[in-house]
Design a protein around this motif. Structure first.
Motif, PDB file in Angstrom:
ATOM      1  N   GLY A 156       0.829  -1.187   0.000  1.00 36.08           N
ATOM      2  CA  GLY A 156       0.000   0.000   0.000  1.00 36.08           C
ATOM      3  C   GLY A 156       0.867   1.242   0.000  1.00 36.08           C
ATOM      4  N   ASP A 157       0.246   2.362  -0.370  1.00 39.78           N
ATOM      5  CA  ASP A 157       0.942   3.642  -0.323  1.00 39.78           C
ATOM      6  C   ASP A 157       0.628   4.292   1.019  1.00 39.78           C
ATOM      7  OD1 ASP A 157       1.869   6.228  -0.567  1.00 39.78           O
ATOM      8  OD2 ASP A 157       1.093   6.529  -2.595  1.00 39.78           O
ATOM      9  N   PRO A 158       1.637   4.454   1.895  1.00 35.32           N
ATOM     10  CA  PRO A 158       1.356   4.999   3.235  1.00 35.32           C
ATOM     11  C   PRO A 158       0.696   6.372   3.208  1.00 35.32           C
ATOM     12  CG  PRO A 158       3.593   4.150   3.113  1.00 35.32           C
ATOM     13  CD  PRO A 158       3.059   4.146   1.710  1.00 35.32           C
ATOM     14  N   GLY A 159       0.878   7.106   2.119  1.00 32.04           N
ATOM     15  CA  GLY A 159       0.289   8.437   2.048  1.00 32.04           C
ATOM     16  C   GLY A 159      -1.032   8.491   1.328  1.00 32.04           C
ATOM     17  N   ALA A 160      -1.590   7.335   0.959  1.00 31.89           N
ATOM     18  CA  ALA A 160      -2.794   7.346   0.127  1.00 31.89           C
ATOM     19  C   ALA A 160      -3.917   6.475   0.673  1.00 31.89           C
ATOM     20  CB  ALA A 160      -2.451   6.896  -1.289  1.00 31.89           C
ATOM     21  N   GLY A 161      -3.848   6.101   1.942  1.00 34.86           N
ATOM     22  CA  GLY A 161      -4.939   5.296   2.477  1.00 34.86           C
ATOM     23  C   GLY A 161      -4.457   4.264   3.456  1.00 34.86           C
ATOM     24  N   PRO A 162      -5.374   3.451   3.977  1.00 35.63           N
ATOM     25  CA  PRO A 162      -5.004   2.456   4.993  1.00 35.63           C
ATOM     26  C   PRO A 162      -4.065   1.401   4.435  1.00 35.63           C
ATOM     27  CG  PRO A 162      -7.256   2.101   4.233  1.00 35.63           C
ATOM     28  CD  PRO A 162      -6.810   3.408   3.652  1.00 35.63           C
ATOM     29  N   ALA A 163      -3.151   0.950   5.259  1.00 37.80           N
ATOM     30  CA  ALA A 163      -2.191  -0.074   4.856  1.00 37.80           C
ATOM     31  C   ALA A 163      -2.882  -1.432   4.767  1.00 37.80           C
ATOM     32  CB  ALA A 163      -1.051  -0.137   5.857  1.00 37.80           C
ATOM     33  N   PRO A 164      -2.352  -2.334   3.954  1.00 30.64           N
ATOM     34  CA  PRO A 164      -2.918  -3.678   3.896  1.00 30.64           C
ATOM     35  C   PRO A 164      -2.600  -4.468   5.154  1.00 30.64           C
ATOM     36  CG  PRO A 164      -0.933  -3.562   2.569  1.00 30.64           C
ATOM     37  CD  PRO A 164      -1.225  -2.170   3.040  1.00 30.64           C
ATOM     38  N   PHE A 165      -3.414  -5.478   5.426  1.00 28.32           N
ATOM     39  CA  PHE A 165      -3.192  -6.449   6.501  1.00 28.32           C
ATOM     40  C   PHE A 165      -3.255  -5.834   7.890  1.00 28.32           C
ATOM     41  CE2 PHE A 165      -0.269  -7.708   2.896  1.00 28.32           C
ATOM     42  CZ  PHE A 165      -1.214  -8.522   2.288  1.00 28.32           C
ATOM     43  N   THR A 166      -4.009  -4.727   8.032  1.00 21.68           N
ATOM     44  CA  THR A 166      -4.202  -4.153   9.362  1.00 21.68           C
ATOM     45  C   THR A 166      -5.401  -4.786  10.059  1.00 21.68           C
ATOM     46  OG1 THR A 166      -5.472  -2.356   8.341  1.00 21.68           O
ATOM     47  CG2 THR A 166      -3.132  -1.954   8.794  1.00 21.68           C
ATOM     48  N   ARG A 167      -6.216  -5.522   9.323  1.00 26.79           N
ATOM     49  CA  ARG A 167      -7.386  -6.178   9.915  1.00 26.79           C
ATOM     50  C   ARG A 167      -7.009  -7.597  10.337  1.00 26.79           C
ATOM     51  NH1 ARG A 167     -11.510  -4.678   4.917  1.00 26.79           N
ATOM     52  NH2 ARG A 167     -11.059  -2.425   4.879  1.00 26.79           N
TER      53      ARG A 167
END
Length: 315
Positions: A156-167
């Motif tokens: 994921g782009d840290p500046g463009a939305g939620p990161a993957p695999f945070t759920r």
């Protein structure tokens, strides 16, 4: 008699493929070995390492874990991912599971990242209308390509939305679907144990590379972290965990001394990544600027992982 005839009588006719006499390469090797016997031993070691990497580093789930920030975890992941991509091409995949996005920056991820659309297409997240639910390797390869020569990257782009695999459970659900197309995965794991993805990654990984620096504070973190891994996963560190010590200071000690100090602290195989200006720079890793010694050490780390993978994957 011509000079050519004299040469052919002495050494035999030149090979049409190389233009050299048949005895020339062996003569050069013999001269090289006589001048410096260590050269022959080193070439033999490199050949064995190349054979090991080509034969054993075919499939596996490799987690790279740093227990504190700024220890070089994303850099080590990028180095291993580059070697895996050179060996396995589009069947190797780098995964940035760290919300900080270190691997995204190290591998030059494109704006917006690659994770959102892929996770939707894989059915991990609710797909948009018209989005393919069962993508093929060609579609995934197109989505995950960030540079022409670098490894494929899921990030994921840290500046463009939620990161993957945070759920919780998201990484565990994604892993078997990724391994269908990408038998070789190198994952930049979130720092420490706070993220739900950390547990899911280290418990399913075939091998964990822990990363630190040679200072005593970092070595103490590594020692405690390896103890946590052993207790949490219920498996011995033997053959399952290795350590990369990243020298972040220009005036660092010798690699041998650092390796001894680290091995005494962590009791797992240790490879030292030397100080390198190309690694010290922020932003995308410029592979063509990485020093030869750094590349050699990165391949040594990859060979250490490949040796461990011969034991067999974790079930």
């Amino acid at each position: 008699m011509s000079t050519t005839d004299q040469r052919d009588r002495a050494t035999g006719p030149a090979s049409p493929a190389t233009g050299r006499a048949p005895g020339a390469p062996s003569l050069l090797r013999a001269v090289g070995a006589a001048v410096d016997p260590r050269l022959t031993a080193r070439l033999r070691r490199i050949r064995r390492q190349d054979e090991l990497l080509a034969g054993q580093l075919r499939r596996g789930h490799i987690a790279v874990l740093g227990f504190t920030p700024h220890t070089g975890g994303s850099t080590v992941t990028a180095l291993l991912a580059r070697i895996c991509a050179d060996l396995r091409g589009p069947r190797a995949l780098a995964v940035d599971a760290d919300p900080a996005g270190g691997l995204f920056h190290r591998l030059g991820g494109r704006p917006g990242g690659t994770a959102a659309e892929v996770l939707l297409a894989l059915g991990i997240r609710t797909p948009a209308p018209g989005m393919p639910i069962r993508p093929g390797h060609r579609w995934l390869r197109r989505q995950l390509t960030v540079t022409q020569t670098g490894p494929l990257l899921l990030a994921g782009d840290p500046g463009a939305g939620p990161a993957p695999f945070t759920r919780p459970g998201e990484y565990a659900a994604t892993l078997p679907r990724l391994r269908r197309w990408f038998p070789l995965l190198v994952v930049d794991t979130p720092k420490g144990a706070a993220s739900p993805a950390t547990w899911e990654i280290v418990t399913t990984a075939d091998h964990v590379v822990v990363v630190g620096t040679p200072d005593p504070h970092s070595l103490d973190w590594l020692r405690q972290g390896i103890g946590w891994l052993v207790r949490s996963t219920g498996r011995s560190s033997a053959g399952r965990i290795s350590c990369a010590i990243v020298d972040v200071r220009r005036d660092g000690g010798s690699a041998a001394a650092q390796r001894r100090s680290a091995h005494e602290a962590v009791r797992v195989p240790v490879v030292t990544i030397p100080y390198d200006r190309a690694l010290a720079r922020s932003g995308p890793l410029a592979w063509h600027l990485v020093g030869l010694e750094t590349r050699r050490c990165a391949r040594e780390l990859a060979a250490t992982v490949a040796t461990a993978l011969t034991i067999g994957p974790v079930r």
